[in-house]
Design an enzyme around this catalytic site. Structure first.
Site, PDB file in Angstrom:
ATOM      1  N   ASN A   7     117.806  68.795 -24.633  1.00 51.98           N
ATOM      2  CA  ASN A   7     119.059  68.102 -24.332  1.00 51.98           C
ATOM      3  C   ASN A   7     119.941  68.177 -25.576  1.00 51.98           C
ATOM      4  O   ASN A   7     119.735  67.432 -26.538  1.00 51.98           O
ATOM      5  CB  ASN A   7     118.736  66.647 -23.968  1.00 51.98           C
ATOM      6  N   ARG A  90     119.204  70.287 -20.113  1.00 52.38           N
ATOM      7  CA  ARG A  90     120.149  69.380 -19.491  1.00 52.38           C
ATOM      8  C   ARG A  90     121.552  69.972 -19.668  1.00 52.38           C
ATOM      9  O   ARG A  90     121.952  70.299 -20.789  1.00 52.38           O
ATOM     10  CB  ARG A  90     120.095  68.023 -20.172  1.00 52.38           C
ATOM     11  N   HIS A 179     125.085  61.343 -14.724  1.00 57.24           N
ATOM     12  CA  HIS A 179     123.780  60.646 -14.718  1.00 57.24           C
ATOM     13  C   HIS A 179     122.970  60.986 -13.460  1.00 57.24           C
ATOM     14  O   HIS A 179     122.101  60.211 -13.047  1.00 57.24           O
ATOM     15  CB  HIS A 179     123.934  59.106 -14.741  1.00 57.24           C
ATOM     16  N   ARG A 240     133.828  53.082 -23.626  1.00 55.86           N
ATOM     17  CA  ARG A 240     134.776  53.654 -22.653  1.00 55.86           C
ATOM     18  C   ARG A 240     135.357  52.554 -21.770  1.00 55.86           C
ATOM     19  O   ARG A 240     134.638  51.635 -21.369  1.00 55.86           O
ATOM     20  CB  ARG A 240     134.072  54.677 -21.761  1.00 55.86           C
ATOM     21  N   ASN A 334     116.281  46.512 -20.050  1.00 53.23           N
ATOM     22  CA  ASN A 334     115.858  45.547 -21.069  1.00 53.23           C
ATOM     23  C   ASN A 334     116.505  44.171 -21.021  1.00 53.23           C
ATOM     24  O   ASN A 334     115.954  43.232 -21.593  1.00 53.23           O
ATOM     25  CB  ASN A 334     116.118  46.136 -22.464  1.00 53.23           C
ATOM     26  N   GLU A 383     114.868  61.080 -17.430  1.00 57.32           N
ATOM     27  CA  GLU A 383     115.630  62.287 -17.099  1.00 57.32           C
ATOM     28  C   GLU A 383     114.877  63.542 -17.535  1.00 57.32           C
ATOM     29  O   GLU A 383     114.939  64.572 -16.865  1.00 57.32           O
ATOM     30  CB  GLU A 383     117.012  62.208 -17.764  1.00 57.32           C
TER      31      GLU A 383
HETATM   32  P1  ADP Z   1     122.601  56.179 -23.811  1.00 58.67           P
HETATM   33  O1  ADP Z   1     121.431  57.066 -23.412  1.00 58.67           O
HETATM   34  O2  ADP Z   1     123.768  56.232 -22.878  1.00 58.67           O
HETATM   35  O3  ADP Z   1     122.987  56.251 -25.252  1.00 58.67           O
HETATM   36  P2  ADP Z   1     120.741  54.003 -23.417  1.00 58.67           P
HETATM   37  O4  ADP Z   1     120.298  54.112 -22.017  1.00 58.67           O
HETATM   38  O5  ADP Z   1     119.781  54.335 -24.508  1.00 58.67           O
HETATM   39  O6  ADP Z   1     122.122  54.695 -23.630  1.00 58.67           O
HETATM   40  O7  ADP Z   1     121.215  52.490 -23.623  1.00 58.67           O
HETATM   41  C1  ADP Z   1     121.708  52.058 -24.845  1.00 58.67           C
HETATM   42  C2  ADP Z   1     122.235  50.645 -24.656  1.00 58.67           C
HETATM   43  O8  ADP Z   1     121.178  49.824 -24.163  1.00 58.67           O
HETATM   44  C3  ADP Z   1     122.698  50.065 -25.979  1.00 58.67           C
HETATM   45  O9  ADP Z   1     124.057  49.690 -25.889  1.00 58.67           O
HETATM   46  C4  ADP Z   1     121.881  48.831 -26.118  1.00 58.67           C
HETATM   47  O10 ADP Z   1     122.738  47.782 -26.419  1.00 58.67           O
HETATM   48  C5  ADP Z   1     121.286  48.551 -24.764  1.00 58.67           C
HETATM   49  N1  ADP Z   1     119.991  47.904 -24.948  1.00 58.67           N
HETATM   50  C6  ADP Z   1     118.834  48.462 -25.335  1.00 58.67           C
HETATM   51  N2  ADP Z   1     117.884  47.501 -25.447  1.00 58.67           N
HETATM   52  C7  ADP Z   1     118.461  46.324 -25.125  1.00 58.67           C
HETATM   53  C8  ADP Z   1     118.016  44.976 -25.056  1.00 58.67           C
HETATM   54  N3  ADP Z   1     116.778  44.645 -25.361  1.00 58.67           N
HETATM   55  N4  ADP Z   1     118.910  44.036 -24.689  1.00 58.67           N
HETATM   56  C9  ADP Z   1     120.163  44.365 -24.411  1.00 58.67           C
HETATM   57  N5  ADP Z   1     120.642  45.607 -24.460  1.00 58.67           N
HETATM   58  C10 ADP Z   1     119.813  46.587 -24.810  1.00 58.67           C
END
Ligand code: ADP
Length: 398
Positions: A7, A90, A179, A240, A334, A383
């Protein structure tokens, strides 16, 4: 059979090596700061971790080190690159050309090049990654797995914008959605958790990470999604803005004299929960600030939750009957607080979160009340595994 999944982002690269007998991850890693000072590769394999700090001027240089790490004595999971049967990539945008994954050939590469104008930030590094593997592993087949493909089943009323029709016909301005591999994976898993065939269930999937999108999935097929021509449309995200009155763009350009690039940067990098809260784009920071009484942090969360909630409700009207909703990605997997806040006021459509069951993070679980008509699930997305499965299927087919 061993499959490597790659990716490539603009300055980063993630990889996982799968043994498809048992779908085990043998090795994985991340390259950061490609083309910048301080580039490094964090590799994991054989239960060990190693950080390589090398100058990596481009993705090809980075991939060379990744391949070295795969056969490294300490963290390498294989003894020769010949053990890798195929590489799955990807790729963000396939336009209208592909509705499923494809084995890469000259025609596919041409189509990906043509889609650069639709995804100027994403497709170029994806293409560079494929070309680098073609150079470094010339005998190994490559498969492209597209973020847009799963959404190609949407009916026309869901993807044509109410603009002069010629923009769709001549310029292919339409909703594509992103996605897709994630929405596909979690909707299929939800069907399994319901104990039903995917053809028989209607599911709303909520991918809530830094980027966020929803999809309505009817009988295994996407029938609506919130991202559009680009990943900017739809929900409020980390940085965004999602949906805004389109006239705001020309208003701000006129008032402040912003160029196209500046305006794109504001909407993509400076808006969302970062823009509203002034705190961070990371939901953990915003939740922490909000709990200390920071009103703008709370406002950012309230706006985010409201958009997700309204989109869920609107997708009920697309599906007619909803069997389950799924929360996935960083925030969805989470944050029990966000799941609970989003589902508030959705009781009318049969969604009821059980606070006890909702106290879960990062693992597949049902979080709805036993009495709820619509099941709510947390399902970690994967993914990379979808990419590996599609790659295996295409290579197996010859
Ligand atoms: P991407 O792949 O689009 O970068 P992710 O799916 O990894 O994103 O998600 C990242 C987001 O998930 C971050 O903004 C983070 O704040 C949120 N996040 C991760 N763990 C937690 C948690 N324990 N509580 C709240 N938000 C969380």
């Amino acid at each position: 059979m061993k499959i490597l999944v790659i990716n490539c982002g603009s300055s980063s690269l993630k990889y996982q090596l799968f043994d498809m007998d048992g779908e085990q991850v043998l090795a994985k890693g991340l390259v950061e700061r490609i083309g910048m000072d301080g580039s490094r590769l964090k590799a994991e394999g054989k239960g060990e971790k190693k950080v390589y700090e090398y100058e990596m001027k481009d993705h090809k240089a980075a991939l060379k080190y990744v391949l070295d790490a795969l056969v490294d004595e300490e963290v390498g999971a294989i003894s020769s690159l010949n053990e890798i049967s195929a590489v799955g990539h990807r790729v963000v945008h396939a336009g209208e050309k592909y509705s499923s994954s494809v084995k890469v050939d000259g025609e596919v590469m041409k189509a990906l090049e043509e889609c650069i104008e639709l995804a100027p930030l994403h497709n170029p590094p994806n293409i560079v990654g494929i070309r680098a593997i073609e150079d470094l592993m010339p005998a190994t087949p490559n498969v492209a797995v597209f973020d847009t493909a799963f959404h190609q089943t949407m009916p026309k009323e869901q993807y044509v914008y109410a603009l002069p029709y010629e923009f769709y016909e001549d310029l292919k301005v339409r909703r594509y959605g992103f996605h897709g591999t994630s929405h596909k994976f979690v909707s299929e898993k939800a069907a399994l958790m319901l104990g039903m065939d995917k053809e028989d269930v209607n599911i709303i999937t909520c991918h809530l990470g830094n980027g966020a999108s929803l999809a309505a999935v009817e009988g295994g097929k996407c029938v609506a999604t919130s991202m559009g021509l680009t990943p900017l449309e739809g929900l409020v995200m980390g940085t965004r803005c999602g949906n805004i009155d389109p006239q705001i763009v020309t208003f701000l350009m006129a008032k402040r004299g912003y160029s196209i690039d500046e305006m794109n940067n504001i909407m993509n990098k400076k808006s969302g929960v970062l823009g509203v809260s002034g705190v961070s784009s990371d939901f953990r920071d915003i939740e922490a600030e909000a709990s200390k009484g920071n009103e703008r942090a709370q406002l950012a969360l309230d706006i985010f939750h409201d958009r997700v909630r309204k989109t869920i409700a609107s997708y009920a009207t697309v599906l007619g009957r909803v069997d389950a909703i799924v929360f996935t990605a960083g925030l969805g997997e989470n944050s029990k607080e966000s799941r609970e806040a989003i589902c508030k006021n959705l009781e009318f459509m049969g969604i009821e979160i059980d606070p006890e069951k909702n106290n879960v993070r990062g693992k597949a679980a049902e979080v709805s009340k036993d009495s709820a008509k619509v099941k709510a699930f947390v399902i970690p997305t994967n993914e990379e595994l979808v990419i590996a499965r599609d790659t295996l299927a295409l290579v197996d087919c010859g």
